[in-house]
Design a protein around this motif. Structure first.
Motif, PDB file in Angstrom:
ATOM      1  N   ILE A  57      44.584  65.106   9.220  1.00  0.00           N
ATOM      2  CA  ILE A  57      43.475  65.635  10.091  1.00  0.00           C
ATOM      3  C   ILE A  57      42.006  65.520   9.300  1.00  0.00           C
ATOM      4  CG2 ILE A  57      42.588  67.943  11.386  1.00  0.00           C
ATOM      5  CD1 ILE A  57      45.400  66.723  12.125  1.00  0.00           C
ATOM      6  N   GLU A  58      41.262  64.674  10.001  1.00  0.00           N
ATOM      7  CA  GLU A  58      39.923  64.508   9.549  1.00  0.00           C
ATOM      8  C   GLU A  58      38.990  65.901   9.944  1.00  0.00           C
ATOM      9  OE1 GLU A  58      39.056  61.999   7.645  1.00  0.00           O
ATOM     10  OE2 GLU A  58      41.076  61.201   7.924  1.00  0.00           O
ATOM     11  N   PRO A  59      38.016  66.157   9.124  1.00  0.00           N
ATOM     12  CA  PRO A  59      36.993  67.143   9.474  1.00  0.00           C
ATOM     13  C   PRO A  59      36.158  66.828  10.753  1.00  0.00           C
ATOM     14  CG  PRO A  59      36.384  65.827   7.678  1.00  0.00           C
ATOM     15  CD  PRO A  59      37.811  65.417   7.835  1.00  0.00           C
ATOM     16  N   ASN A  60      35.881  65.536  10.692  1.00  0.00           N
ATOM     17  CA  ASN A  60      35.233  64.946  11.967  1.00  0.00           C
ATOM     18  C   ASN A  60      35.808  63.775  12.418  1.00  0.00           C
ATOM     19  OD1 ASN A  60      32.514  66.826  11.845  1.00  0.00           O
ATOM     20  ND2 ASN A  60      32.795  65.909   9.729  1.00  0.00           N
ATOM     21  N   TYR A  61      35.560  63.642  13.929  1.00  0.00           N
ATOM     22  CA  TYR A  61      35.745  62.590  14.779  1.00  0.00           C
ATOM     23  C   TYR A  61      34.832  61.887  15.523  1.00  0.00           C
ATOM     24  CZ  TYR A  61      40.803  63.643  13.446  1.00  0.00           C
ATOM     25  OH  TYR A  61      42.148  64.192  12.706  1.00  0.00           O
ATOM     26  N   PHE A  62      34.792  60.539  15.521  1.00  0.00           N
ATOM     27  CA  PHE A  62      33.892  60.000  16.461  1.00  0.00           C
ATOM     28  C   PHE A  62      34.675  58.749  17.130  1.00  0.00           C
ATOM     29  CE2 PHE A  62      31.428  61.657  12.861  1.00  0.00           C
ATOM     30  CZ  PHE A  62      30.633  62.225  13.182  1.00  0.00           C
ATOM     31  N   SER A  63      34.243  58.875  18.710  1.00  0.00           N
ATOM     32  CA  SER A  63      35.181  57.757  19.306  1.00  0.00           C
ATOM     33  C   SER A  63      34.613  56.624  18.924  1.00  0.00           C
ATOM     34  CB  SER A  63      34.912  58.343  20.656  1.00  0.00           C
ATOM     35  OG  SER A  63      33.789  58.349  21.323  1.00  0.00           O
ATOM     36  N   ALA A  64      33.630  56.260  18.454  1.00  0.00           N
ATOM     37  CA  ALA A  64      32.877  54.924  18.202  1.00  0.00           C
ATOM     38  C   ALA A  64      33.899  54.165  17.392  1.00  0.00           C
ATOM     39  CB  ALA A  64      31.725  55.135  17.657  1.00  0.00           C
ATOM     40  N   ASN A  65      34.535  55.148  16.354  1.00  0.00           N
ATOM     41  CA  ASN A  65      35.268  54.165  15.530  1.00  0.00           C
ATOM     42  C   ASN A  65      36.646  54.892  15.344  1.00  0.00           C
ATOM     43  OD1 ASN A  65      34.965  56.598  13.883  1.00  0.00           O
ATOM     44  ND2 ASN A  65      33.380  55.707  12.990  1.00  0.00           N
ATOM     45  N   THR A  66      37.197  55.571  16.243  1.00  0.00           N
ATOM     46  CA  THR A  66      38.297  56.224  16.334  1.00  0.00           C
ATOM     47  C   THR A  66      38.954  56.626  17.655  1.00  0.00           C
ATOM     48  OG1 THR A  66      37.856  57.454  14.128  1.00  0.00           O
ATOM     49  CG2 THR A  66      39.692  58.293  15.260  1.00  0.00           C
ATOM     50  N   LEU A 101      33.999  65.227  17.800  1.00  0.00           N
ATOM     51  CA  LEU A 101      34.288  66.603  17.678  1.00  0.00           C
ATOM     52  C   LEU A 101      34.594  67.106  16.141  1.00  0.00           C
ATOM     53  CD1 LEU A 101      37.641  66.615  16.605  1.00  0.00           C
ATOM     54  CD2 LEU A 101      38.059  65.739  19.199  1.00  0.00           C
ATOM     55  N   THR A 102      34.626  68.102  15.850  1.00  0.00           N
ATOM     56  CA  THR A 102      34.657  68.914  14.329  1.00  0.00           C
ATOM     57  C   THR A 102      35.946  69.653  14.485  1.00  0.00           C
ATOM     58  OG1 THR A 102      32.297  68.557  14.043  1.00  0.00           O
ATOM     59  CG2 THR A 102      33.511  70.020  12.709  1.00  0.00           C
ATOM     60  N   THR A 103      36.474  69.704  13.112  1.00  0.00           N
ATOM     61  CA  THR A 103      37.939  70.372  13.445  1.00  0.00           C
ATOM     62  C   THR A 103      37.526  71.600  12.188  1.00  0.00           C
ATOM     63  OG1 THR A 103      38.949  69.081  11.729  1.00  0.00           O
ATOM     64  CG2 THR A 103      39.217  68.446  13.993  1.00  0.00           C
ATOM     65  N   CYS A 104      38.385  72.788  12.349  1.00  0.00           N
ATOM     66  CA  CYS A 104      38.563  73.761  11.143  1.00  0.00           C
ATOM     67  C   CYS A 104      40.063  73.945  11.155  1.00  0.00           C
ATOM     68  CB  CYS A 104      37.785  74.821  11.750  1.00  0.00           C
ATOM     69  SG  CYS A 104      36.176  74.622  12.082  1.00  0.00           S
ATOM     70  N   LYS A 105      40.590  74.252   9.935  1.00  0.00           N
ATOM     71  CA  LYS A 105      41.873  74.821   9.728  1.00  0.00           C
ATOM     72  C   LYS A 105      42.018  76.343   9.381  1.00  0.00           C
ATOM     73  CE  LYS A 105      42.425  70.049   8.138  1.00  0.00           C
ATOM     74  NZ  LYS A 105      42.689  69.176   6.926  1.00  0.00           N
ATOM     75  N   SER A 106      43.039  76.889   9.918  1.00  0.00           N
ATOM     76  CA  SER A 106      42.921  78.250   9.552  1.00  0.00           C
ATOM     77  C   SER A 106      43.414  78.389   8.177  1.00  0.00           C
ATOM     78  CB  SER A 106      43.880  79.003  10.546  1.00  0.00           C
ATOM     79  OG  SER A 106      45.321  78.776  10.517  1.00  0.00           O
ATOM     80  N   TRP A 107      44.386  77.709   7.507  1.00  0.00           N
ATOM     81  CA  TRP A 107      44.734  78.024   6.273  1.00  0.00           C
ATOM     82  C   TRP A 107      43.853  77.755   5.348  1.00  0.00           C
ATOM     83  CZ3 TRP A 107      46.784  74.189   9.744  1.00  0.00           C
ATOM     84  CH2 TRP A 107      46.392  73.195   9.685  1.00  0.00           C
ATOM     85  N   GLU A 108      42.863  77.093   5.706  1.00  0.00           N
ATOM     86  CA  GLU A 108      41.574  76.911   4.691  1.00  0.00           C
ATOM     87  C   GLU A 108      40.558  78.004   4.821  1.00  0.00           C
ATOM     88  OE1 GLU A 108      40.028  73.202   5.237  1.00  0.00           O
ATOM     89  OE2 GLU A 108      41.507  72.094   4.359  1.00  0.00           O
ATOM     90  N   ASN A 109      41.024  79.145   5.415  1.00  0.00           N
ATOM     91  CA  ASN A 109      40.133  80.198   5.708  1.00  0.00           C
ATOM     92  C   ASN A 109      38.757  79.841   6.337  1.00  0.00           C
ATOM     93  OD1 ASN A 109      42.221  82.197   4.773  1.00  0.00           O
ATOM     94  ND2 ASN A 109      41.731  81.610   2.611  1.00  0.00           N
ATOM     95  N   ASP A 110      38.743  78.931   7.035  1.00  0.00           N
ATOM     96  CA  ASP A 110      37.253  78.733   7.566  1.00  0.00           C
ATOM     97  C   ASP A 110      36.639  79.898   8.431  1.00  0.00           C
ATOM     98  OD1 ASP A 110      35.425  77.489   9.672  1.00  0.00           O
ATOM     99  OD2 ASP A 110      35.986  75.833   8.457  1.00  0.00           O
ATOM    100  N   VAL A 111      35.468  80.017   8.125  1.00  0.00           N
ATOM    101  CA  VAL A 111      34.833  81.245   8.733  1.00  0.00           C
ATOM    102  C   VAL A 111      34.573  81.097  10.201  1.00  0.00           C
ATOM    103  CG1 VAL A 111      33.601  81.938   6.553  1.00  0.00           C
ATOM    104  CG2 VAL A 111      32.540  80.323   8.270  1.00  0.00           C
ATOM    105  N   HIS A 112      35.009  79.856  10.810  1.00  0.00           N
ATOM    106  CA  HIS A 112      34.474  79.704  12.409  1.00  0.00           C
ATOM    107  C   HIS A 112      35.731  80.147  13.086  1.00  0.00           C
ATOM    108  CE1 HIS A 112      31.423  77.024  10.168  1.00  0.00           C
ATOM    109  NE2 HIS A 112      30.854  77.505  11.174  1.00  0.00           N
ATOM    110  N   ILE A 113      36.854  80.233  12.286  1.00  0.00           N
ATOM    111  CA  ILE A 113      37.855  80.187  13.057  1.00  0.00           C
ATOM    112  C   ILE A 113      38.188  81.710  14.116  1.00  0.00           C
ATOM    113  CG2 ILE A 113      40.660  80.799  12.953  1.00  0.00           C
ATOM    114  CD1 ILE A 113      40.069  77.918  12.440  1.00  0.00           C
ATOM    115  N   PRO A 114      37.855  82.896  13.298  1.00  0.00           N
ATOM    116  CA  PRO A 114      38.029  83.867  14.049  1.00  0.00           C
ATOM    117  C   PRO A 114      36.851  84.057  15.347  1.00  0.00           C
ATOM    118  CG  PRO A 114      38.019  84.528  11.903  1.00  0.00           C
ATOM    119  CD  PRO A 114      37.601  82.988  11.960  1.00  0.00           C
ATOM    120  N   SER A 115      35.711  83.534  15.011  1.00  0.00           N
ATOM    121  CA  SER A 115      34.740  83.741  16.034  1.00  0.00           C
ATOM    122  C   SER A 115      35.215  83.023  17.332  1.00  0.00           C
ATOM    123  CB  SER A 115      33.405  83.313  15.525  1.00  0.00           C
ATOM    124  OG  SER A 115      33.220  81.979  14.944  1.00  0.00           O
TER     125      SER A 115
END
Length: 657
Positions: free
Chosen positions: A10-19, A177-191
């Motif tokens: 899982i990458e932190p960021n994805y861009f359709s131009a190259n993925t 798109l930008t991704t976040c993972k719950s097991w990394e305790n990302d602050v954006h997950i709960p919101s």
């Protein structure tokens, strides 16, 4: 099943131009997911068309999806909305209109999957409208887009970005798109989780949330697969359409005899029968006739085949030649009736089709009262195009039942068969001739074996050696046709034939009766020649295809068949046939010989071993049976390469010459 297992992918960021967003993210994460929550600007079945693998895996995982999306309405529509009921009516009308005019077979199959997911509680869909200061606002419900994927351990991945839940959003636009993972305790997950629940539960003051109108849901469920088996078939079809098993073939030029056949059919008013030997390209020739017709005028074409697996082969050929859009209408419990109704509505509404329309069906379905009524309901005057009927293995449709499908509505008629005359059925043969006309062109096995072409001056079919083997009957067997056909001595001879073959044995087909199949498999087992290989009508289409592909590649060394390889099955690599049992119908043994004569790279010669019952007693009660065996024997000997060394001496030895 854990999202942590794919953490490194899982990458932190994805861009359709190259993925490839679908393959590298969407499908990947849904493979490990059991819940999927989604906010999107708008929703269409196209999203499934580029995320089939992901959805299939979510279904396989017994997962659940909640989807909240906006709608796309005209400015005039927005102004007309003053209450929820008006909104629902507009949504319903636009939704049903979209699918009523849907031509894309791929998208339509995803719609079926969508309906199945809803019917089985896997998918919930709601629609939201911005509602600010007491007014509906024509805007997407939420920016940026949001998705939350959970595994069985309640780990989750959140993605936020500009991706719309549609084919265009996932596959064609420039998106990120930008991704976040719950097991990394990302602050954006709960919101983000809280935001989705707020919208879904209709607790946000600036959003009004509604269920999808019942009529739209009913439409989806009505057209959904009826069970898990049909769902799996639909998903397989989706994957085939995404990655077709066929490849568009190089433009192939018809041989001179095929051009003669095409010209003759046209000269007879686009009606008649092509009597062409098995393996000489009846399918290609008939589709070349269709191609020539399409250059002159628009036609709606119906192609009827005796068996479902032949329908699939015809479809591959039609698509490979890029002749038009195909529709597969057949079966007792399938949804072909409603699909045909939709096509009929378009035809009678004079929709401007981008491609010619080609219906593929079976003899059983095309002679069914429902199919007949749908053909009769086509308004040809309004349609302003003719109807063309192509019938493969036309000798079958002379029966009282199948001949009901031979309608006057078909303006052009083309019948195909190596043996168009129906065996021992004068009335059936007359029905065929009265409808199609007589044979307008004939190209026999003898023609195909002796006429040469190309710089190497090769024949059109593979030359063959014929080895007739005389079967001895016991006194009891000589009194009964069934016992004679299943004579005990045939098993001894089969063993001797297998022992005499060059090892390792491969690309061998053994034709036998129901009574013989168990003993034949036992003998193959004793000699370690693929004891599990068999081919009967009991196998489903998917298994048959896999079996034939494995046989063609040499993974299976032999196939044991009863009747289902008699007609149309194309495995050109077959170079050896053993005939353990045969009927008196010439069509059967001619078709069986044809299985082994098709040209294939590296195949210089074919070999036919025929276990023949010949009477030593002029007073035998089975003279008619022996006569039919003799007819086959003489025909096979006459056309073989080794007639002087093998066949003719045997005929003399057995007192038949």
């Amino acid at each position: 099943m854990s999202l942590k297992d794919i953490d490194h992918l899982i990458e932190p960021n994805y861009f359709s131009a190259n993925t490839d967003l679908v393959e590298c993210f969407y499908n990947l994460v849904l493979t490990e997911s059991v819940r999927y929550d989604r906010l999107a600007g708008y929703f269409s079945s196209g999203s499934l068309s580029v995320a089939a693998k992901g959805m299939a895996n979510l279904i396989e995982n017994n997962g659940h999806m909640r989807l909240l999306c906006g709608v796309q309405l005209s400015e005039e529509d927005w102004k007309s909305i003053s209450n929820p009921e008006q909104f629902k009516d507009l949504i319903n009308k636009n939704f049903l209109d979209e699918y009523e005019n849907l031509e894309d077979e791929l998208i339509w199959n995803y719609t079926k999957v969508l309906g199945w997911m809803i019917a089985n509680g896997i998918l919930e869909v709601k629609i939201g409208l911005n509602y600010i200061d007491g007014k509906y606002v024509p805007d997407n419900i939420y920016h940026p887009k949001l998705g939350i994927m959970y595994d069985s351990e309640d780990n989750c991945i959140v993605f936020v970005g500009s991706v719309n839940e549609s084919a265009r959003g996932w596959a064609k636009n420039s998106e990120n798109l930008t991704t976040c993972k719950s097991w990394e305790n990302d602050v954006h997950i709960p919101s983000n989780i809280s935001a989705f629940e707020d919208f879904w539960n209709d607790t946000n003051d600036n959003l009004k949330v509604y269920n999808v109108p019942d009529e739209s849901i009913d439409f989806l469920i009505k057209n959904a697969p009826k069970d898990k088996v049909e769902l799996e078939r639909t998903i397989v079809k989706i994957k085939q359409l995404e990655n077709p098993p066929y490849k568009k073939k190089e433009v192939k030029t018809p041989y001179s005899y095929q051009l003669d056949a095409i010209d003759s059919w046209f000269a007879h008013g686009k009606s008649g029968i092509l009597a062409m030997a098995t393996g000489t390209g009846k399918t290609f020739t008939s589709l070349s006739c269709l191609k020539k017709v399409l250059k002159e005028e628009e036609v709606l074409t119906v192609i009827a085949c005796p068996y479902i697996h032949l329908v699939e082969q015809w479809k591959d050929e039609v698509l490979a030649m890029d002749l038009g859009k195909t529709y597969e209408f057949y079966g007792v419990n399938s949804k072909w009736g409603s699909d045909f109704d939709r096509l009929n509505k378009k035809l009678n509404s004079n929709v401007d089709f981008k491609k010619p329309q080609i219906i593929l069906t079976t003899h059983k379905t095309f002679s069914d009262i429902d199919f007949i009524s749908k053909i009769n309901s086509i308004n040809k005057n309004k349609l302003n195009r003719k109807l063309l009927l192509i019938v493969d293995e036309v000798h079958h449709v002379g029966s009282a039942g199948y001949s009901k499908g031979l309608l006057d509505e078909y303006d052009y008629r083309l019948g195909l068969s190596a043996t168009p005359r129906k065996h021992m059925d004068y009335e059936g043969t007359q029905r065929i001739i009265n409808y199609f006309g007589r044979e307008v062109y004939e190209f026999t096995i003898k023609d195909a074996l002796h006429r040469r072409h190309g710089p190497k001056r090769e024949p059109f079919l593979t030359p063959y050696c014929y080895f007739p083997k005389k079967v001895n009957l016991t006194e009891e067997e000589s009194k009964n046709k069934s016992k004679a056909n299943n004579a005990e001595d045939k098993y001894r001879i089969l063993g001797e034939i297998l022992d005499s073959m060059e090892k390792p044995i491969d690309h061998l087909i053994i034709f036998c009766s129901h009574k013989q199949i168990k003993r034949v498999l036992e003998i193959l087992n004793e000699k370690n020649i693929n004891p599990k290989s068999k081919f009967t009508y009991k196998e489903n289409l998917k298994f048959r295809k896999k079996l034939l592909e494995g046989f063609d590649k040499g993974e299976y060394k032999s196939l044991v068949a009863i009747r289902c390889l008699n007609e149309g099955v194309d495995v050109p690599s077959t170079d050896k046939v053993i005939i353990m049992s045969s009927s008196s119908n010439p069509a059967e043994y001619i078709q069986r010989r044809g299985r082994v004569l098709r040209r294939s790279p590296g195949k210089e010669k074919a070999y036919i071993y025929d276990l023949v019952v010949v009477s030593d007693n002029d007073d035998s009660k089975l003279n008619n049976f022996f006569d039919s065996e003799l007819d086959r024997l003489i025909e096979f000997v006459t056309d073989s390469d080794n007639a002087d060394e093998e066949g003719l001496p045997k005929l003399k030895e057995w007192g038949l010459l």
